[in-house]
Every structure is written in C-alpha cells, then in structure tokens.
Design a protein around this motif. Structure first.
Motif, PDB file in Angstrom:
ATOM      1  N   ASN A 109     -47.472  40.963 -13.709  1.00  0.00           N
ATOM      2  CA  ASN A 109     -47.288  39.961 -12.652  1.00  0.00           C
ATOM      3  C   ASN A 109     -48.557  39.148 -12.395  1.00  0.00           C
ATOM      4  N   TYR A 110     -49.733  39.718 -12.675  1.00  0.00           N
ATOM      5  CA  TYR A 110     -50.968  38.950 -12.526  1.00  0.00           C
ATOM      6  C   TYR A 110     -51.154  37.986 -13.699  1.00  0.00           C
ATOM      7  N   ARG A 111     -50.734  38.386 -14.881  1.00  0.00           N
ATOM      8  CA  ARG A 111     -50.766  37.478 -16.036  1.00  0.00           C
ATOM      9  C   ARG A 111     -49.831  36.300 -15.791  1.00  0.00           C
ATOM     10  N   LEU A 168     -56.667  39.094  -6.323  1.00  0.00           N
ATOM     11  CA  LEU A 168     -57.132  39.945  -5.229  1.00  0.00           C
ATOM     12  C   LEU A 168     -56.463  39.622  -3.897  1.00  0.00           C
ATOM     13  N   GLY A 169     -55.683  38.539  -3.873  1.00  0.00           N
ATOM     14  CA  GLY A 169     -54.997  38.160  -2.649  1.00  0.00           C
ATOM     15  C   GLY A 169     -55.834  37.334  -1.690  1.00  0.00           C
ATOM     16  N   TYR A 170     -56.965  36.795  -2.172  1.00  0.00           N
ATOM     17  CA  TYR A 170     -57.805  35.957  -1.318  1.00  0.00           C
ATOM     18  C   TYR A 170     -57.161  34.606  -1.048  1.00  0.00           C
ATOM     19  N   HIS A 171     -56.286  34.177  -1.943  1.00  0.00           N
ATOM     20  CA  HIS A 171     -55.506  32.956  -1.737  1.00  0.00           C
ATOM     21  C   HIS A 171     -54.189  33.092  -2.490  1.00  0.00           C
ATOM     22  N   VAL A 204     -49.464  40.856  -3.592  1.00  0.00           N
ATOM     23  CA  VAL A 204     -50.576  41.606  -4.161  1.00  0.00           C
ATOM     24  C   VAL A 204     -50.526  43.039  -3.640  1.00  0.00           C
ATOM     25  N   THR A 205     -50.520  43.975  -4.569  1.00  0.00           N
ATOM     26  CA  THR A 205     -50.536  45.389  -4.214  1.00  0.00           C
ATOM     27  C   THR A 205     -51.718  46.052  -4.894  1.00  0.00           C
TER      28      THR A 205
END
Length: 191
Positions: free
Chosen positions: A157-159, A122-125, A183-184
């Motif tokens: 890309n998240y995997r 989610l781009g939180y870190h 993150v998009t």
C-alpha cells in the motif's frame, strides 16, 4: 490547488523532456492549478514555469540564496521566495503544495521526491506523490521499487501511494482522484 513540480535544472538529453515540461506547465495553468517549484529559469524547471506563466498560471518559485546564481533564479514569477537553505526550500515547497510531481531530473529531484513520499508513508501528510514517467525515464526506478515490496522492505500500500503515469492528462486525473491510505504500524512486532 497548487502542485509542486520537482525536476531538473538541466534539460536532459532528450527533447521530449522539455516538451513534456511545457505540456505540464500549460496543463496546470489551464486547470487553474498553481505551480510551486525550485525557482530556476533554466532546464526543465524553467520550461514548466515559463509554460505555466505563458498560459496565465500562478507560479511560486523557492530558491536558496546560494543557488540563486547557479540555477539562475527566474525573474518573471508570480512570487519568488529566496530562502537560506535547501531544508527551508523543501519545507516551504511542501507547505505551499497540495501534491508533488517528479519529472526527469537528477539526484536533487530524487531526494526531494523520496522525502515527501516518506513523509506520506509516515502519515505526516496525505498529499499525492507522483512520477511523470516521460519516455520511460522512471522505468528502472519503478522496477526497483517493486523489488523493495518483493523483499518486504516496503508494504504494497505504500508502494501504491506513488502514482506513476506517462501522460500529463492521466497524471493530473490520478492526482485529482488520489485517496491516501490509512497509515498503520509498518514494523511487525511480537505483540
């Protein structure tokens, strides 16, 4: 730098699990990397902490008050913090850490890993999330995660954000070289 190690308060069924926890704790201390973990003195948690401490490492344990007796809080840490809830435990572990390593463990280990990995997605870190795949422990999970990509529930890309290594040295090298993807938006819309 500090890394959070997520792992069982049990030792598991194979001696290699304890051996690798000890190797990881020593490697962290030798590299000058602080350890953040769940604060227990037993199981893999105790082994990784004991090894880091025995080799001069900084070890910060975070344990909820309710688990202080069940998980047998470690009394010899650099810093033991007792918090009010599991939510506080996970938030503080994440705040104090520059990355996350999951070793063999149970439901709690998986839940903690998936939470920090979700936050990364989610781009939180932008902190690395990794599995130390001791003796194939996470092979089935890795296959399942690959199927989530195939079924279009997880973008490739998240995997790829989740580092999977079988040896401590290659794991620490991969964490050191980690670059978080940009993150998009991950949901297709009609726009």
């Amino acid at each position: 730098m500090r890394l959070c190690v997520l792992c069982g308060s049990s030792s598991g069924s194979k001696a290699i699990y304890l051996e690798m926890a000890t190797r990881l704790g020593k490697a962290l201390a030798d590299a000058g990397i602080g350890l953040v973990y769940g604060g227990a003195s037993v199981g893999l948690m105790g082994a990784v902490a004991d090894a880091a401490l025995a080799n001069g490492g900084e070890v910060i344990g975070i344990i909820p008050q309710a688990l202080q007796e069940k998980e047998i809080a470690h009394k010899g840490l650099t810093d033991l913090r007792v918090v009010g809830s599991m939510h506080e435990r996970k938030a503080l572990m994440a705040e104090l850490s520059d990355g996350f390593i999951a070793m063999p463990g149970g439901i709690g280990t998986l839940e903690e890993l998936f939470e920090v990995w979700t936050w990364a997605q989610l781009g939180y870190h932008t902190k690395p999330c990794a599995l130390l795949n001791v003796d194939g422990f996470y092979d089935g999970l890795a296959t399942f995660l690959d199927s989530l990509v195939e079924q279009a529930f997880v973008k490739p890309n998240y995997r790829e954000m989740l580092i999977v290594e079988e040896q401590v040295e290659s794991l620490l090298a991969a964490i050191s070289n980690y670059e978080a993807p940009v993150v998009t938006k991950w949901v297709k819309t009609s726009e």
